[in-house]
Design a protein around this motif. Structure first.
Motif, mmCIF file in Angstrom:
data_model
loop_
_atom_site.group_PDB
_atom_site.id
_atom_site.type_symbol
_atom_site.label_atom_id
_atom_site.label_comp_id
_atom_site.label_asym_id
_atom_site.label_seq_id
_atom_site.Cartn_x
_atom_site.Cartn_y
_atom_site.Cartn_z
ATOM 1 N N GLU A 20 4.047 17.169 -54.630
ATOM 2 C CA GLU A 20 5.471 17.041 -54.889
ATOM 3 C C GLU A 20 6.208 16.476 -53.683
ATOM 4 O O GLU A 20 7.154 17.063 -53.169
ATOM 5 C CB GLU A 20 6.064 18.400 -55.292
ATOM 6 N N GLY A 21 5.727 15.314 -53.236
ATOM 7 C CA GLY A 21 6.414 14.642 -52.148
ATOM 8 C C GLY A 21 5.967 15.086 -50.771
ATOM 9 O O GLY A 21 6.600 14.763 -49.777
ATOM 10 N N THR A 22 4.882 15.875 -50.710
ATOM 11 C CA THR A 22 4.363 16.311 -49.422
ATOM 12 C C THR A 22 3.980 15.101 -48.584
ATOM 13 O O THR A 22 3.332 14.181 -49.075
ATOM 14 C CB THR A 22 3.133 17.210 -49.608
ATOM 15 N N GLU A 23 4.397 15.133 -47.338
ATOM 16 C CA GLU A 23 4.134 13.990 -46.472
ATOM 17 C C GLU A 23 2.646 13.845 -46.201
ATOM 18 O O GLU A 23 1.945 14.819 -45.935
ATOM 19 C CB GLU A 23 4.900 14.159 -45.155
ATOM 20 N N LEU A 24 2.160 12.603 -46.272
ATOM 21 C CA LEU A 24 0.759 12.322 -46.023
ATOM 22 C C LEU A 24 0.453 12.479 -44.538
ATOM 23 O O LEU A 24 1.149 11.941 -43.688
ATOM 24 C CB LEU A 24 0.438 10.896 -46.477
ATOM 25 N N ALA A 25 -0.581 13.243 -44.247
ATOM 26 C CA ALA A 25 -1.023 13.437 -42.866
ATOM 27 C C ALA A 25 -2.375 12.778 -42.692
ATOM 28 O O ALA A 25 -3.106 12.545 -43.652
ATOM 29 C CB ALA A 25 -1.092 14.919 -42.517
ATOM 30 N N ALA A 26 -2.702 12.450 -41.450
ATOM 31 C CA ALA A 26 -3.964 11.775 -41.175
ATOM 32 C C ALA A 26 -4.565 12.319 -39.887
ATOM 33 O O ALA A 26 -3.840 12.625 -38.932
ATOM 34 C CB ALA A 26 -3.749 10.271 -41.046
ATOM 35 N N VAL A 27 -5.880 12.443 -39.881
ATOM 36 C CA VAL A 27 -6.603 12.751 -38.646
ATOM 37 C C VAL A 27 -7.032 11.414 -38.040
ATOM 38 O O VAL A 27 -7.770 10.648 -38.672
ATOM 39 C CB VAL A 27 -7.818 13.643 -38.914
ATOM 40 N N ILE A 28 -6.535 11.136 -36.858
ATOM 41 C CA ILE A 28 -6.792 9.868 -36.183
ATOM 42 C C ILE A 28 -7.846 10.063 -35.098
ATOM 43 O O ILE A 28 -7.769 11.011 -34.305
ATOM 44 C CB ILE A 28 -5.502 9.300 -35.560
ATOM 45 N N GLY A 29 -8.812 9.179 -35.083
ATOM 46 C CA GLY A 29 -9.770 9.134 -33.989
ATOM 47 C C GLY A 29 -9.417 7.984 -33.067
ATOM 48 O O GLY A 29 -9.018 6.909 -33.523
ATOM 49 N N ALA A 30 -9.543 8.196 -31.773
ATOM 50 C CA ALA A 30 -9.203 7.165 -30.794
ATOM 51 C C ALA A 30 -10.303 7.077 -29.752
ATOM 52 O O ALA A 30 -10.771 8.103 -29.238
ATOM 53 C CB ALA A 30 -7.869 7.473 -30.120
ATOM 54 N N THR A 31 -10.731 5.852 -29.463
ATOM 55 C CA THR A 31 -11.652 5.650 -28.347
ATOM 56 C C THR A 31 -10.827 5.435 -27.086
ATOM 57 O O THR A 31 -9.837 4.704 -27.095
ATOM 58 C CB THR A 31 -12.571 4.444 -28.578
ATOM 59 N N VAL A 32 -11.213 6.090 -26.005
ATOM 60 C CA VAL A 32 -10.476 6.053 -24.739
ATOM 61 C C VAL A 32 -11.473 5.818 -23.610
ATOM 62 O O VAL A 32 -12.684 5.983 -23.797
ATOM 63 C CB VAL A 32 -9.706 7.376 -24.511
ATOM 64 N N PRO A 33 -11.001 5.415 -22.425
ATOM 65 C CA PRO A 33 -11.927 5.244 -21.300
ATOM 66 C C PRO A 33 -12.690 6.532 -21.014
ATOM 67 O O PRO A 33 -12.085 7.609 -20.917
ATOM 68 C CB PRO A 33 -10.997 4.871 -20.132
ATOM 69 N N THR A 34 -14.000 6.435 -20.916
ATOM 70 C CA THR A 34 -14.812 7.630 -20.684
ATOM 71 C C THR A 34 -14.395 8.312 -19.383
ATOM 72 O O THR A 34 -14.109 7.659 -18.386
ATOM 73 C CB THR A 34 -16.302 7.265 -20.605
ATOM 74 N N GLY A 35 -14.372 9.625 -19.426
ATOM 75 C CA GLY A 35 -13.954 10.408 -18.273
ATOM 76 C C GLY A 35 -12.478 10.733 -18.278
ATOM 77 O O GLY A 35 -12.039 11.659 -17.582
ATOM 78 N N PHE A 36 -11.695 9.977 -19.061
ATOM 79 C CA PHE A 36 -10.251 10.187 -19.096
ATOM 80 C C PHE A 36 -9.786 10.807 -20.413
ATOM 81 O O PHE A 36 -8.609 10.713 -20.767
ATOM 82 C CB PHE A 36 -9.519 8.862 -18.868
ATOM 83 N N GLU A 37 -10.683 11.440 -21.142
ATOM 84 C CA GLU A 37 -10.318 12.058 -22.410
ATOM 85 C C GLU A 37 -9.196 13.090 -22.260
ATOM 86 O O GLU A 37 -8.243 13.083 -23.063
ATOM 87 C CB GLU A 37 -11.546 12.711 -23.068
ATOM 88 N N PRO A 38 -9.229 13.986 -21.251
ATOM 89 C CA PRO A 38 -8.123 14.949 -21.100
ATOM 90 C C PRO A 38 -6.780 14.263 -20.819
ATOM 91 O O PRO A 38 -5.739 14.721 -21.321
ATOM 92 C CB PRO A 38 -8.563 15.819 -19.910
#
Length: 499
Positions: A20-38
């Motif tokens: 009933e009009g609930t907003e669509l949500a998404a789980v996004i995956g992102a690749t980032v420079p290794t070691g800098f994930e935090p």
């Protein structure tokens, strides 16, 4: 089977009707420079308000967002590539034999929840399409405006023919002449207008797409062509696999999983000109199926003049963020190369003052050209109305023309001794660099973030200068396939001349 293909072709509105009009949500995956994930997770929390989960597979983070926040996701500075997660299996049990393991992957396609991720992909495609349409519209408007101005100015007989030829060249090619005349500003103006409108329009575009009905003919991913015929989407499957306990190869997994995807959706396989890229990420027993949201890495944003060792803008951003710049800080890159670090710093931390330098005149020219290109691109933006807080000069790294204790932060990509310099020269260069950096850096509060692959040489140099620099953190990163390290150093209170 036919029903699945129909659902994939015409994905409908991006508001969940069952909710009933609930907003669509998404789980996004992102690749980032290794070691800098935090650090990347911190940026997501700061700019999107979403908590991130760092993957066991290095170089990836995951976070949940409302679908209308996709434009902000694309403006993150620390991420390279983006994809929407279809489903994640944290402890997938692979069969022992190759045939059984691959058959399980094939059967998995039918069980996956494709509907919402494909809606997110469609919304993402629509936003990219609208951006392209705005660019074309602005280019055409700029051409017409430039033609009008040229016609008015072309009343003088000695300039009239020249003006007409230039206008014609712009109409047919839409490229900037190399001579730099006023008539060459057409694409530049269009790019400026597009960039200016992008920030204002992307959010509303996303919201409008979420509320749009299923009957919109121009939406990306629509199953109909302009002639009303059914359009078959083209796709490919990319498998990224890590782990030594799998009985199959990455190519075999991509081949069999792709065959099942083709059969399920009735899409056409195409390895080069594809509409949809399905991702199959396997890391030991962790399996994640996703759909790519980026066609090329987001790190391609600032640099137009490349050198032999151009640093990615995403890695440059992470290095800068690591040293926590504060307003009014003076930040220098004494070995700037093409200027990736100082340009990224000037764009993201405009309240700091950035100085870039190199001993190679060609590198200085490349950095200056990159800065000028970015200034032209952003000429009409308010943020660029005062220019960039950045100066680029040629200097000797071992004898910098800066006062003692005048610099707050030093961020630099040091020579690895492979494409530039040599490991033998590094044994003399690294200690001299650290000594001079210690002289110009503010005692007690100064910090340095340095990237190098020559870790043994750097460790020796740092040990000799332990009275000036204290190592606070070491991050292991992958730079072009090389195992490198980023060192966060803090300046001690001792004078640089003291031993």
């Amino acid at each position: 089977m036919a029903e699945a293909a129909g659902n994939a072709g015409s994905l409908g509105p991006c508001v969940d009707p069952a909710g009933e009009g609930t907003e669509l949500a998404a789980v996004i995956g992102a690749t980032v420079p290794t070691g800098f994930e935090p650090l990347a997770a911190e940026e997501v929390q700061e700019k999107l308000g979403s908590a991130s989960r760092i993957s066991r597979d290095r170089g990836k983070i995951y976070f949940e967002i409302p679908a209308q926040a996709l434009p902000q996701v694309h403006r993150l500075r620390s991420v390279d590539n983006l994809f929407v997660v279809v489903q994640e299996f944290k402890d997938y049990q692979f069969k022992e034999t190759k045939e059984d393991a691959l058959k399980d992957l094939e059967d998995l396609v039918e069980k996956l929840p494709w509907t919402d991720p494909l809606k997110v992909w469609e919304l993402n495609n629509s936003l990219k399409k609208k951006k392209t349409e705005r660019r074309k519209h602005n280019l055409q408007s700029a051409v017409r405006k430039e033609k009008l101005n040229s016609d008015r100015e072309g009343k003088k007989a000695d300039q009239k023919d020249t003006k007409k030829e230039e206008d014609c060249a712009q109409d047919t090619a839409g490229v900037e002449p190399a001579d730099g005349h006023d008539t060459g500003k057409t694409p530049e103006v269009a790019s400026q207008n597009e960039e200016e409108e992008e920030d204002n329009n992307k959010q509303s575009d996303a919201k409008n797409e979420l509320q749009a009905g299923a009957g919109t003919e121009t939406k990306a991913g629509d199953s109909r062509t302009s002639d009303g015929e059914a359009k078959v989407l083209k796709f490919r499957v990319t498998c990224n696999r890590a782990g030594d306990k799998h009985s199959f190869t990455s190519n075999e997994a991509a081949r069999d999983f792709g065959g099942a995807v083709q059969e399920h959706f009735q899409w056409k396989a195409d390895m080069t000109n594809f509409d949809v890229e399905v991702l199959l990420n396997i890391h030991n027993n962790e399996v994640i199926v996703g759909i790519a949201l980026t066609e090329e890495s987001l790190h391609r944003r600032n640099i137009t003049h490349f050198g032999p060792t151009t640093l990615r803008s995403t890695l440059a951003y992470c290095m800068l963020r690591l040293c926590d710049p504060q307003p009014t800080d003076i930040i220098i890159d004494p070995m700037c190369g093409t200027g990736a670090i100082p340009i990224e710093g000037a764009m993201e931390w405009p309240s700091c003052y950035h100085i870039a330098g190199d001993n190679n005149p060609q590198a200085v020219r490349r950095a200056a050209n990159n800065m000028c290109s970015l200034l032209k691109k952003n000429e009409n933006k308010e943020s660029a109305s005062q220019g960039m807080p950045l100066d680029i000069i040629q200097w000797d790294i071992c004898n910098l023309p800066l006062r003692t204790g005048s610099v707050d932060i030093i961020v630099s990509d040091m020579p690895f001794g492979k494409r530039i310099g040599s490991k033998k020269k590094n044994w003399d260069l690294y200690p001299a660099c650290l000594m001079e950096a210690g002289r110009i850096c503010t005692p007690g509060t100064g910090r340095a973030v340095l990237l190098t692959q020559d870790k043994k040489c750097f460790a020796k140099a740092l040990a000799r200068l332990g009275h000036i620099w204290r190592r606070a953190q070491t991050l292991w990163v992958n730079v072009g396939g090389l195992h490198a390290a980023v060192y966060l150093l803090r300046r001690t209170w001792e004078r640089a001349e003291e031993k």
